[in-house]
Scaffold this motif. Structure first.
Motif, PDB file in Angstrom:
ATOM      1  N   GLU A   1       0.831  -1.225   0.000  1.00 51.70           N
ATOM      2  CA  GLU A   1       0.000   0.000   0.000  1.00 51.70           C
ATOM      3  C   GLU A   1       0.855   1.260   0.000  1.00 51.70           C
ATOM      4  N   LEU A   2       1.982   1.196   0.704  1.00 58.45           N
ATOM      5  CA  LEU A   2       2.830   2.382   0.820  1.00 58.45           C
ATOM      6  C   LEU A   2       3.381   2.829  -0.526  1.00 58.45           C
ATOM      7  N   PHE A   3       3.528   1.864  -1.436  1.00 54.14           N
ATOM      8  CA  PHE A   3       4.158   2.199  -2.720  1.00 54.14           C
ATOM      9  C   PHE A   3       3.158   2.134  -3.874  1.00 54.14           C
ATOM     10  N   GLU A   4       1.911   2.436  -3.580  1.00 51.44           N
ATOM     11  CA  GLU A   4       0.900   2.344  -4.632  1.00 51.44           C
ATOM     12  C   GLU A   4       1.208   3.250  -5.827  1.00 51.44           C
ATOM     13  N   ASP A   5       1.905   4.362  -5.571  1.00 49.98           N
ATOM     14  CA  ASP A   5       2.197   5.290  -6.675  1.00 49.98           C
ATOM     15  C   ASP A   5       3.569   5.073  -7.295  1.00 49.98           C
ATOM     16  N   ASP A   6       4.244   4.014  -6.933  1.00 52.12           N
ATOM     17  CA  ASP A   6       5.600   3.791  -7.425  1.00 52.12           C
ATOM     18  C   ASP A   6       5.683   2.343  -7.917  1.00 52.12           C
ATOM     19  N   PRO A   7       5.387   2.115  -9.210  1.00 55.70           N
ATOM     20  CA  PRO A   7       5.239   0.745  -9.716  1.00 55.70           C
ATOM     21  C   PRO A   7       6.444  -0.157  -9.426  1.00 55.70           C
ATOM     22  N   ALA A   8       7.666   0.358  -9.583  1.00 54.55           N
ATOM     23  CA  ALA A   8       8.833  -0.503  -9.392  1.00 54.55           C
ATOM     24  C   ALA A   8       8.931  -0.951  -7.937  1.00 54.55           C
ATOM     25  N   MET A   9       8.768   0.002  -7.024  1.00 50.65           N
ATOM     26  CA  MET A   9       8.844  -0.349  -5.605  1.00 50.65           C
ATOM     27  C   MET A   9       7.646  -1.185  -5.185  1.00 50.65           C
ATOM     28  N   HIS A  10       6.510  -0.913  -5.798  1.00 50.78           N
ATOM     29  CA  HIS A  10       5.307  -1.675  -5.459  1.00 50.78           C
ATOM     30  C   HIS A  10       5.515  -3.156  -5.763  1.00 50.78           C
ATOM     31  N   LEU A  11       6.168  -3.404  -6.891  1.00 54.81           N
ATOM     32  CA  LEU A  11       6.457  -4.778  -7.294  1.00 54.81           C
ATOM     33  C   LEU A  11       7.358  -5.451  -6.263  1.00 54.81           C
ATOM     34  N   ARG A  12       8.394  -4.719  -5.858  1.00 57.86           N
ATOM     35  CA  ARG A  12       9.333  -5.300  -4.883  1.00 57.86           C
ATOM     36  C   ARG A  12       8.642  -5.484  -3.526  1.00 57.86           C
ATOM     37  N   ALA A  13       7.833  -4.511  -3.134  1.00 54.31           N
ATOM     38  CA  ALA A  13       7.139  -4.607  -1.841  1.00 54.31           C
ATOM     39  C   ALA A  13       6.176  -5.793  -1.846  1.00 54.31           C
ATOM     40  N   SER A  14       5.483  -5.976  -2.962  1.00 55.54           N
ATOM     41  CA  SER A  14       4.525  -7.081  -3.037  1.00 55.54           C
ATOM     42  C   SER A  14       5.257  -8.415  -3.016  1.00 55.54           C
ATOM     43  N   ALA A  15       6.411  -8.455  -3.684  1.00 54.72           N
ATOM     44  CA  ALA A  15       7.182  -9.698  -3.701  1.00 54.72           C
ATOM     45  C   ALA A  15       7.624 -10.052  -2.281  1.00 54.72           C
ATOM     46  N   LEU A  16       8.110  -9.071  -1.550  1.00 54.28           N
ATOM     47  CA  LEU A  16       8.529  -9.355  -0.172  1.00 54.28           C
ATOM     48  C   LEU A  16       7.307  -9.714   0.686  1.00 54.28           C
ATOM     49  N   ALA A  17       6.228  -8.975   0.481  1.00 52.70           N
ATOM     50  CA  ALA A  17       5.017  -9.225   1.272  1.00 52.70           C
ATOM     51  C   ALA A  17       4.590 -10.683   1.144  1.00 52.70           C
ATOM     52  N   SER A  18       4.651 -11.198  -0.072  1.00 53.23           N
ATOM     53  CA  SER A  18       4.125 -12.545  -0.302  1.00 53.23           C
ATOM     54  C   SER A  18       5.027 -13.613   0.315  1.00 53.23           C
ATOM     55  N   ARG A  19       6.250 -13.285   0.654  1.00 54.31           N
ATOM     56  CA  ARG A  19       7.064 -14.321   1.336  1.00 54.31           C
ATOM     57  C   ARG A  19       7.408 -13.916   2.771  1.00 54.31           C
ATOM     58  N   SER A  20       6.589 -13.057   3.349  1.00 56.65           N
ATOM     59  CA  SER A  20       6.794 -12.648   4.744  1.00 56.65           C
ATOM     60  C   SER A  20       5.733 -13.280   5.646  1.00 56.65           C
ATOM     61  N   TYR A  21       6.154 -13.764   6.782  1.00 57.55           N
ATOM     62  CA  TYR A  21       5.243 -14.472   7.687  1.00 57.55           C
ATOM     63  C   TYR A  21       5.524 -14.154   9.141  1.00 57.55           C
ATOM     64  N   GLU A  22       4.498 -14.302   9.921  1.00 62.04           N
ATOM     65  CA  GLU A  22       4.661 -14.299  11.373  1.00 62.04           C
ATOM     66  C   GLU A  22       5.180 -15.694  11.751  1.00 62.04           C
ATOM     67  N   LEU A  23       5.941 -15.758  12.821  1.00 57.38           N
ATOM     68  CA  LEU A  23       6.648 -16.994  13.178  1.00 57.38           C
ATOM     69  C   LEU A  23       5.765 -18.243  13.281  1.00 57.38           C
ATOM     70  N   VAL A  24       4.776 -18.236  14.178  1.00 55.03           N
ATOM     71  CA  VAL A  24       4.009 -19.487  14.353  1.00 55.03           C
ATOM     72  C   VAL A  24       3.199 -19.840  13.118  1.00 55.03           C
ATOM     73  N   SER A  25       2.738 -18.831  12.390  1.00 54.75           N
ATOM     74  CA  SER A  25       1.983 -19.156  11.184  1.00 54.75           C
ATOM     75  C   SER A  25       2.937 -19.713  10.127  1.00 54.75           C
ATOM     76  N   PHE A  26       4.173 -19.245  10.092  1.00 53.44           N
ATOM     77  CA  PHE A  26       5.157 -19.798   9.164  1.00 53.44           C
ATOM     78  C   PHE A  26       5.446 -21.261   9.512  1.00 53.44           C
ATOM     79  N   LEU A  27       5.684 -21.510  10.790  1.00 51.83           N
ATOM     80  CA  LEU A  27       6.009 -22.878  11.214  1.00 51.83           C
ATOM     81  C   LEU A  27       4.875 -23.829  10.853  1.00 51.83           C
ATOM     82  N   THR A  28       3.649 -23.355  11.035  1.00 47.38           N
ATOM     83  CA  THR A  28       2.489 -24.220  10.824  1.00 47.38           C
ATOM     84  C   THR A  28       2.048 -24.243   9.362  1.00 47.38           C
ATOM     85  N   ASP A  29       1.763 -23.066   8.814  1.00 46.97           N
ATOM     86  CA  ASP A  29       1.135 -22.999   7.492  1.00 46.97           C
ATOM     87  C   ASP A  29       2.126 -23.235   6.356  1.00 46.97           C
ATOM     88  N   VAL A  30       3.371 -22.802   6.513  1.00 44.62           N
ATOM     89  CA  VAL A  30       4.334 -22.955   5.426  1.00 44.62           C
ATOM     90  C   VAL A  30       5.179 -24.210   5.619  1.00 44.62           C
TER      91      VAL A  30
END
Ligand code: SF4
Lengths: 473, 287
Positions: free
Chosen positions: B110-139
């Motif tokens: 959301e922070l980079f909605e007006d910056d396509p290049a950064m938005h792409l990178r932010a979304s890529a990181l977002a999709s592989r970011s997890y909270e610890l217990v949910s990572f251990l369990t869900d991933v």
């Protein structure tokens, strides 16, 4: 209405120190939440209906001018009148003119938050009319000379013992020794007092939950049936409604009705859902001779096309405040203007300006419970955050906070400096706090330590320990 | 400039089923880094037990929430960009906090909605970011047998708001806790109601915040649990601070400490017994 929103903090302190209010809020917090949860559990498609309701309103807002014009055409065709009011002033004037036009003396009113928003009662009384609220909650706070503290339960802050006292003080026509301990006794007494008022009334004023464009109909939902008597017995029915209440069709209204009562009170439907189209026709058994709709803008059109447009989907169900821990702590009056709770935290700065209403979007933990339960899926925390950003951009944020943020932001974007500064600070705090494990008082942290201890840090940071053990980077 | 295509390997956030141990970048979070590093070490232990290689990228400080929630989008973007850079090379970002993980997953794009290049990178990181217990369990689908921990007593659990509502973390910690020997879970009726922390909220509106944490503390004590657990240090410090101020005996730990078998030391807000005794001998009167 006068606002005390800039004094939110003082208001909150007063509310927290009010034992009757706290008792009333404790009851409220459990009741509404449980009933909504049960209603939701009983209807598997509830969440799908919420999506549908959201889509209907989004579509309407995209074509608002079209649907409003169609609504006006249909009202006119049915023999009614539509009055466009740009602001509160215009709306008040239009209502007063209608009342004067029929030489009214007495005006009865169903529950309407728009009436609060435009401060209608005071204006009508000043113009010489007797004004009687017919919704039980509204009637109680009218006697108490207060304002609603909740959008669907205006007197939620009043205990039944307090209502009994008010009734004894105002209804002096009844036996002093009568019992007034049970809610049903209070309701029966209010009914008896109000019955004559309905019959004497010249003009009945109601709000509207929906305006239906395809038929020119206004819709109200109530649980007491007072709305029906208010609008059918007097010669004139005046509906006061804001622009965004319009929906395209009857089907759309019934789709949204399915989520409204469930979200509000946990009922499948409110006891009364009343549709009004135009004045009485020659073969109608009853109904008013005149039917007027005041269409109020008062800042709404300015929200269209902005980051706050989603807020115009609100159907005033009250679920957001029923589930809000801040509302649950301080009640509705602390918010200081017409609309309390999360929806008020967005509407107040929208309507009276962020300089006046700025506290409200800040007084939230962003816990997200409001957005979770909102039947119209309004992203309330997101909009509050937009207001915080607006405050920050306009330099309205308190200077000390701004300075702190800038300093912290500066250090947080320089990892080496950050490491050094935190190493020193945590080392010091760690040594000071080691013996007790916490601080009862700490300079610059008075806001925290006034009410709770501050846990002491271990002393060295994770980053330093990780380095010391040769952890992978 | 970094090649953004490298971030696409796990952009769909699907569980990693390859045999090679994935590299997890531990996002320590500022509170854990500064106040309770042992939560970070507990996270490392759990991640390794779940077959991951753990690194702690050096250039991390904070996720930027204090700025973001205060409307300071400029600093938020700079801090987010720093995190995006620092974690570009890892398979996953994992944080022992639902609120920081929620910030990265839900709000960085959301922070980079007006910056396509950064938005792409932010979304890529977002999709592989997890909270610890949910990572251990869900991933990682961590087998319960991999939890080797013992905690004797009844615990109650508070579901911190961001983890619960932004990341749908509810069953995951309970599932993992069921593998801890000796532990009994006594559910908190108000587990899903905010504790009143809310970052800066608790110092900006101290009286309202106090009312919320007071009710929470009463509910916690009423469960009769020996310990309170949660997945976010901010909330834990708030609740521990209130419980301690009231003199309640309830001990307070991050859930990772219990899962990693590292909850044998002092709880949050408690004195470090060993050191206290050591200090107490020669020291003059307690200040
Ligand atoms: S914001 Fe949503 S939950 Fe709150 S009153 Fe409006 S429709 Fe109901």
């Amino acid at each position: 209405m006068q606002t005390t929103t800039p004094q939110f903090k003082e208001n909150a302190r007063t509310a927290l120190a009010n034992p009757q209010l706290q008792q009333a809020l404790t009851k409220m917090k459990v009741g509404f939440v449980e009933r909504r949860a049960q209603a939701r559990a009983a209807l598997p498609e509830f969440d799908a209906l919420r999506d549908q309701a959201r889509d209907i309103k989004n579509h309407t807002l995209e074509h608002l001018d079209l649907y409003l014009e169609r609504f006006e055409e249909k009202v006119t065709a049915a023999g009614g009148h539509v009055h466009w009011a740009r602001n509160a002033e215009e709306a008040r004037r239009q209502v007063i003119e209608i009342c004067r036009g029929v030489e009214a003396k007495s005006v009865t009113k169903g529950k309407s938050m728009i009436s609060e928003e435009i401060a209608l009662n005071g204006a009508l009384e000043e113009a010489g009319f007797e004004v009687v609220e017919t919704d039980l909650g509204e009637y109680i706070i009218q006697l108490r000379k207060e304002h609603p503290s909740h959008i669907i339960a205006p007197a939620i802050h009043v205990l039944k013992e307090q209502v009994a006292e008010d009734f004894r003080a105002h209804h002096i026509q009844f036996d002093k020794a009568r019992p007034l301990t049970e809610p049903r006794q209070l309701i029966a007494e209010a009914r008896q007092v109000l019955r004559q008022k309905y019959l004497d009334s010249d003009v009945g004023i109601t709000g509207a939950n929906f305006l239906i464009a395809e038929t020119g109909t206004s819709v109200i939902v109530t649980n007491e049936g007072n709305g029906d008597l208010t609008q059918t017995l007097p010669k004139v029915h005046v509906v006061i409604a804001s622009l965004e209440k319009v929906v395209p069709t009857l089907d759309d209204a019934s789709a949204i009705l399915r989520v409204l009562a469930r979200s509000a009170t946990g009922q499948e439907f409110s006891a009364y859902t009343t549709f009004s189209t135009g004045p009485r026709r020659p073969d109608d058994p009853d109904g008013p001779e005149q039917y007027h709709v005041i269409l109020l803008d008062n800042g709404r059109s300015g929200m269209l096309g902005t980051e706050y447009q989603d807020m115009l989907r609100c159907i005033r169900c009250g679920a957001c405040m029923n589930h809000c821990p801040v509302y649950g702590a301080v009640g509705g009056h602390a918010y200081g203007w017409v609309y309390p709770g999360p929806m008020g935290a967005v509407l107040t700065p929208s309507f009276i300006g962020v300089d006046q209403g700025g506290h409200l979007p800040n007084a939230s933990t962003f816990c997200g419970r409001c957005a979770e339960v909102c039947p119209m899926r309004i992203p309330l925390p997101k909009m509050m955050r937009h207001y915080r950003a607006k405050e920050y951009e306009e330099g309205l944020a308190p200077p000390a906070m701004r300075f702190g943020l800038d300093l912290w932001g500066f250090v947080a974007t320089k990892p080496r400096l950050y490491r050094l500064a935190t190493r020193i600070a945590m080392g010091l705090l760690g040594r000071l706090g080691r013996k007790r494990g916490r601080f009862a008082r700490l300079p610059l942290a008075e806001g925290w330590t006034r009410h709770r201890d501050f846990p002491a840090p271990e002393g060295s940071t994770f980053q330093d320990q990780w380095d010391a053990m040769g952890g992978a980077r | 400039m970094t090649d953004p295509s490298s971030s696409f390997s796990h952009a769909d956030g699907a569980p990693d089923t390859s045999d090679a141990a994935p590299t997890v970048g531990l996002f320590v979070t500022c509170l854990v880094d500064l106040f309770r590093p042992r939560i970070g070490f507990a996270a490392v232990k759990l991640l390794e037990a779940a077959g991951c290689r753990v690194v702690a990228p050096r250039a991390q400080t904070c996720c930027g929430q204090p700025a973001y929630n205060s409307g300071d989008n400029g600093h938020s973007r700079r801090i987010a960009a720093q995190v995006i850079d620092a974690f570009e090379g890892v398979d996953y970002l994992v944080a022992p906090s639902g609120s920081c993980a929620g910030m990265i997953r839900a709000h960085y794009p959301e922070l980079f909605e007006d910056d396509p290049a950064m938005h792409l990178r932010a979304s890529a990181l977002a999709s592989r970011s997890y909270e610890l217990v949910s990572f251990l369990t869900d991933v990682r689908d961590m087998p319960l047998a991999a939890i080797e921990a013992r905690f004797d007593g009844a615990v109650t659990y508070h579901d911190s708001c961001s983890g619960l509502r932004e990341l749908e973390i509810k069953q995951q910690p309970r599932r993992l806790l069921s593998a801890v020997e000796g532990v009994r879970l006594s559910e908190l009726p108000s587990a899903e109601i905010c504790c009143g922390f809310g970052g800066a909220f608790c110092v900006k509106y101290p009286d309202v915040s106090n009312k919320m944490v007071e009710e929470k503390a009463a509910d916690i004590v009423a469960t009769g649990a020996d310990a309170l657990l949660a997945g976010d240090l901010g909330c834990l410090m708030n609740m521990a601070g209130k419980l301690k101020r009231q003199g309640a005996p309830t001990r307070v730990y991050h859930v990772a400490e219990v899962l990693a078998g590292m909850a044998d030391g002092p709880g949050i807000g408690e004195a470090d017994i060993g050191e206290a005794e050591e200090d107490a001998a020669p020291a003059p009167a307690d200040t």
